[in-house]
Design a protein around this motif. Structure first.
Motif, PDB file in Angstrom:
ATOM      1  N   ARG A   1       0.837  -1.199   0.000  1.00 19.96           N
ATOM      2  CA  ARG A   1       0.000   0.000   0.000  1.00 19.96           C
ATOM      3  C   ARG A   1       0.871   1.247   0.000  1.00 19.96           C
ATOM      4  O   ARG A   1       1.947   1.276   0.588  1.00 19.96           O
ATOM      5  N   ARG A   2       0.410   2.273  -0.664  1.00 18.00           N
ATOM      6  CA  ARG A   2       1.145   3.533  -0.771  1.00 18.00           C
ATOM      7  C   ARG A   2       1.487   4.096   0.609  1.00 18.00           C
ATOM      8  O   ARG A   2       2.565   4.643   0.823  1.00 18.00           O
ATOM      9  N   GLY A   3       0.607   3.955   1.553  1.00 24.73           N
ATOM     10  CA  GLY A   3       0.825   4.493   2.894  1.00 24.73           C
ATOM     11  C   GLY A   3       1.940   3.819   3.665  1.00 24.73           C
ATOM     12  O   GLY A   3       2.395   4.346   4.682  1.00 24.73           O
ATOM     13  N   ARG A   4       2.403   2.688   3.184  1.00 25.71           N
ATOM     14  CA  ARG A   4       3.476   1.973   3.870  1.00 25.71           C
ATOM     15  C   ARG A   4       4.860   2.375   3.371  1.00 25.71           C
ATOM     16  O   ARG A   4       5.866   1.914   3.890  1.00 25.71           O
ATOM     17  N   LEU A   5       4.911   3.241   2.360  1.00 26.69           N
ATOM     18  CA  LEU A   5       6.182   3.726   1.818  1.00 26.69           C
ATOM     19  C   LEU A   5       6.441   5.154   2.274  1.00 26.69           C
ATOM     20  O   LEU A   5       5.532   5.978   2.313  1.00 26.69           O
ATOM     21  N   GLU A   6       7.714   5.437   2.541  1.00 25.43           N
ATOM     22  CA  GLU A   6       8.100   6.793   2.901  1.00 25.43           C
ATOM     23  C   GLU A   6       9.518   7.046   2.402  1.00 25.43           C
ATOM     24  O   GLU A   6      10.404   6.202   2.568  1.00 25.43           O
ATOM     25  N   ILE A   7       9.736   8.190   1.784  1.00 21.86           N
ATOM     26  CA  ILE A   7      11.077   8.582   1.375  1.00 21.86           C
ATOM     27  C   ILE A   7      11.762   9.143   2.617  1.00 21.86           C
ATOM     28  O   ILE A   7      11.327  10.152   3.164  1.00 21.86           O
ATOM     29  N   VAL A   8      12.806   8.460   3.064  1.00 24.43           N
ATOM     30  CA  VAL A   8      13.479   8.861   4.309  1.00 24.43           C
ATOM     31  C   VAL A   8      14.784   9.607   4.056  1.00 24.43           C
ATOM     32  O   VAL A   8      15.340  10.200   4.978  1.00 24.43           O
ATOM     33  N   ALA A   9      15.287   9.592   2.844  1.00 23.05           N
ATOM     34  CA  ALA A   9      16.499  10.339   2.502  1.00 23.05           C
ATOM     35  C   ALA A   9      16.464  10.671   1.013  1.00 23.05           C
ATOM     36  O   ALA A   9      15.977   9.884   0.206  1.00 23.05           O
ATOM     37  N   GLY A  10      16.977  11.844   0.677  1.00 21.02           N
ATOM     38  CA  GLY A  10      17.070  12.232  -0.730  1.00 21.02           C
ATOM     39  C   GLY A  10      15.836  12.899  -1.292  1.00 21.02           C
ATOM     40  O   GLY A  10      15.582  12.798  -2.491  1.00 21.02           O
ATOM     41  N   GLN A  11      15.095  13.616  -0.473  1.00 15.54           N
ATOM     42  CA  GLN A  11      13.872  14.284  -0.938  1.00 15.54           C
ATOM     43  C   GLN A  11      14.101  15.166  -2.164  1.00 15.54           C
ATOM     44  O   GLN A  11      13.232  15.281  -3.012  1.00 15.54           O
ATOM     45  N   ARG A  12      15.276  15.779  -2.270  1.00 14.50           N
ATOM     46  CA  ARG A  12      15.511  16.729  -3.351  1.00 14.50           C
ATOM     47  C   ARG A  12      16.501  16.242  -4.396  1.00 14.50           C
ATOM     48  O   ARG A  12      16.881  16.995  -5.275  1.00 14.50           O
ATOM     49  N   GLY A  13      16.917  14.974  -4.313  1.00 11.08           N
ATOM     50  CA  GLY A  13      17.888  14.460  -5.270  1.00 11.08           C
ATOM     51  C   GLY A  13      17.348  13.263  -6.026  1.00 11.08           C
ATOM     52  O   GLY A  13      16.234  12.790  -5.787  1.00 11.08           O
ATOM     53  N   ARG A  14      18.150  12.757  -6.940  1.00 10.85           N
ATOM     54  CA  ARG A  14      17.758  11.580  -7.713  1.00 10.85           C
ATOM     55  C   ARG A  14      17.974  10.294  -6.932  1.00 10.85           C
ATOM     56  O   ARG A  14      17.316   9.297  -7.186  1.00 10.85           O
ATOM     57  N   ASP A  15      18.955  10.306  -6.036  1.00 11.45           N
ATOM     58  CA  ASP A  15      19.228   9.133  -5.208  1.00 11.45           C
ATOM     59  C   ASP A  15      18.436   9.254  -3.922  1.00 11.45           C
ATOM     60  O   ASP A  15      18.568  10.232  -3.186  1.00 11.45           O
ATOM     61  N   LYS A  16      17.599   8.254  -3.649  1.00  7.56           N
ATOM     62  CA  LYS A  16      16.707   8.297  -2.499  1.00  7.56           C
ATOM     63  C   LYS A  16      16.782   6.984  -1.735  1.00  7.56           C
ATOM     64  O   LYS A  16      17.203   5.963  -2.269  1.00  7.56           O
ATOM     65  N   VAL A  17      16.341   7.032  -0.496  1.00 11.23           N
ATOM     66  CA  VAL A  17      16.162   5.833   0.310  1.00 11.23           C
ATOM     67  C   VAL A  17      14.698   5.799   0.712  1.00 11.23           C
ATOM     68  O   VAL A  17      14.165   6.774   1.249  1.00 11.23           O
ATOM     69  N   VAL A  18      14.049   4.677   0.409  1.00 11.30           N
ATOM     70  CA  VAL A  18      12.637   4.500   0.719  1.00 11.30           C
ATOM     71  C   VAL A  18      12.517   3.453   1.812  1.00 11.30           C
ATOM     72  O   VAL A  18      13.151   2.403   1.752  1.00 11.30           O
ATOM     73  N   SER A  19      11.706   3.747   2.804  1.00 12.80           N
ATOM     74  CA  SER A  19      11.452   2.801   3.885  1.00 12.80           C
ATOM     75  C   SER A  19      10.075   2.178   3.676  1.00 12.80           C
ATOM     76  O   SER A  19       9.109   2.875   3.357  1.00 12.80           O
ATOM     77  N   VAL A  20      10.005   0.857   3.870  1.00 14.69           N
ATOM     78  CA  VAL A  20       8.739   0.135   3.759  1.00 14.69           C
ATOM     79  C   VAL A  20       8.356  -0.325   5.154  1.00 14.69           C
ATOM     80  O   VAL A  20       9.070  -1.128   5.764  1.00 14.69           O
ATOM     81  N   ASP A  21       7.260   0.192   5.664  1.00 14.72           N
ATOM     82  CA  ASP A  21       6.765  -0.165   6.984  1.00 14.72           C
ATOM     83  C   ASP A  21       6.087  -1.531   6.926  1.00 14.72           C
ATOM     84  O   ASP A  21       5.271  -1.772   6.042  1.00 14.72           O
ATOM     85  N   ARG A  22       6.426  -2.402   7.833  1.00  9.60           N
ATOM     86  CA  ARG A  22       5.887  -3.769   7.898  1.00  9.60           C
ATOM     87  C   ARG A  22       5.959  -4.446   6.535  1.00  9.60           C
ATOM     88  O   ARG A  22       4.932  -4.780   5.932  1.00  9.60           O
ATOM     89  N   PRO A  23       7.177  -4.677   6.032  1.00 11.11           N
ATOM     90  CA  PRO A  23       7.312  -5.277   4.702  1.00 11.11           C
ATOM     91  C   PRO A  23       6.732  -6.684   4.654  1.00 11.11           C
ATOM     92  O   PRO A  23       6.894  -7.461   5.590  1.00 11.11           O
ATOM     93  N   PRO A  24       6.037  -7.014   3.582  1.00 10.55           N
ATOM     94  CA  PRO A  24       5.480  -8.354   3.440  1.00 10.55           C
ATOM     95  C   PRO A  24       6.592  -9.378   3.195  1.00 10.55           C
ATOM     96  O   PRO A  24       7.682  -9.030   2.741  1.00 10.55           O
ATOM     97  N   GLU A  25       6.284 -10.601   3.452  1.00  8.86           N
ATOM     98  CA  GLU A  25       7.238 -11.678   3.216  1.00  8.86           C
ATOM     99  C   GLU A  25       7.569 -11.736   1.722  1.00  8.86           C
ATOM    100  O   GLU A  25       6.691 -11.610   0.878  1.00  8.86           O
ATOM    101  N   GLY A  26       8.819 -11.899   1.413  1.00  8.76           N
ATOM    102  CA  GLY A  26       9.240 -11.995   0.020  1.00  8.76           C
ATOM    103  C   GLY A  26       9.558 -10.662  -0.634  1.00  8.76           C
ATOM    104  O   GLY A  26       9.855 -10.628  -1.828  1.00  8.76           O
ATOM    105  N   LEU A  27       9.501  -9.559   0.112  1.00  4.27           N
ATOM    106  CA  LEU A  27       9.756  -8.255  -0.490  1.00  4.27           C
ATOM    107  C   LEU A  27      11.199  -8.137  -0.977  1.00  4.27           C
ATOM    108  O   LEU A  27      11.446  -7.597  -2.052  1.00  4.27           O
TER     109      LEU A  27
END
Length: 93
Positions: free
Chosen positions: A56-82
């Motif tokens: 779900r979209r709500g489980r993703l958050e950009i935690v680093a790189g808001q203004r650049g091309r290189d970003k880090v995305v965090s997935v809250d409660r990742p499903p098995e096999g992610l």
């Protein structure tokens, strides 16, 4: 779970797949048609990436790189096999 991504804003179409080896290591390529203006590309990245990962979209958050091309995305409660799904996308499958 955190995922490193490399964004290509202003692409012809939205797409997730491929690998980019940058100075911080390997990242998943995410192309979005939205321009990098007023956060529109970031919103598109979250939407497209959530669909590709099957979360779900709500489980993703950009935690680093808001203004650049290189970003880090965090997935809250990742499903098995992610981690396997991310590996598949990086190989272009």
């Amino acid at each position: 779970m955190r995922i490193g991504i490399r964004v290509r804003p202003g692409a012809r179409r939205d797409a997730v797949g491929g690998r980019w080896d940058g100075p911080r290591g390997s990242s998943l390529l995410v192309a979005v048609a939205a321009p990098a203006v007023d956060g529109r590309a970031n919103e598109a990245v979250c939407r497209v990436l959530a669909k590709a990962l099957g979360v779900r979209r709500g489980r993703l958050e950009i935690v680093a790189g808001q203004r650049g091309r290189d970003k880090v995305v965090s997935v809250d409660r990742p499903p098995e096999g992610l981690a396997d799904r991310v590996s598949e996308l990086m190989r272009g499958e």
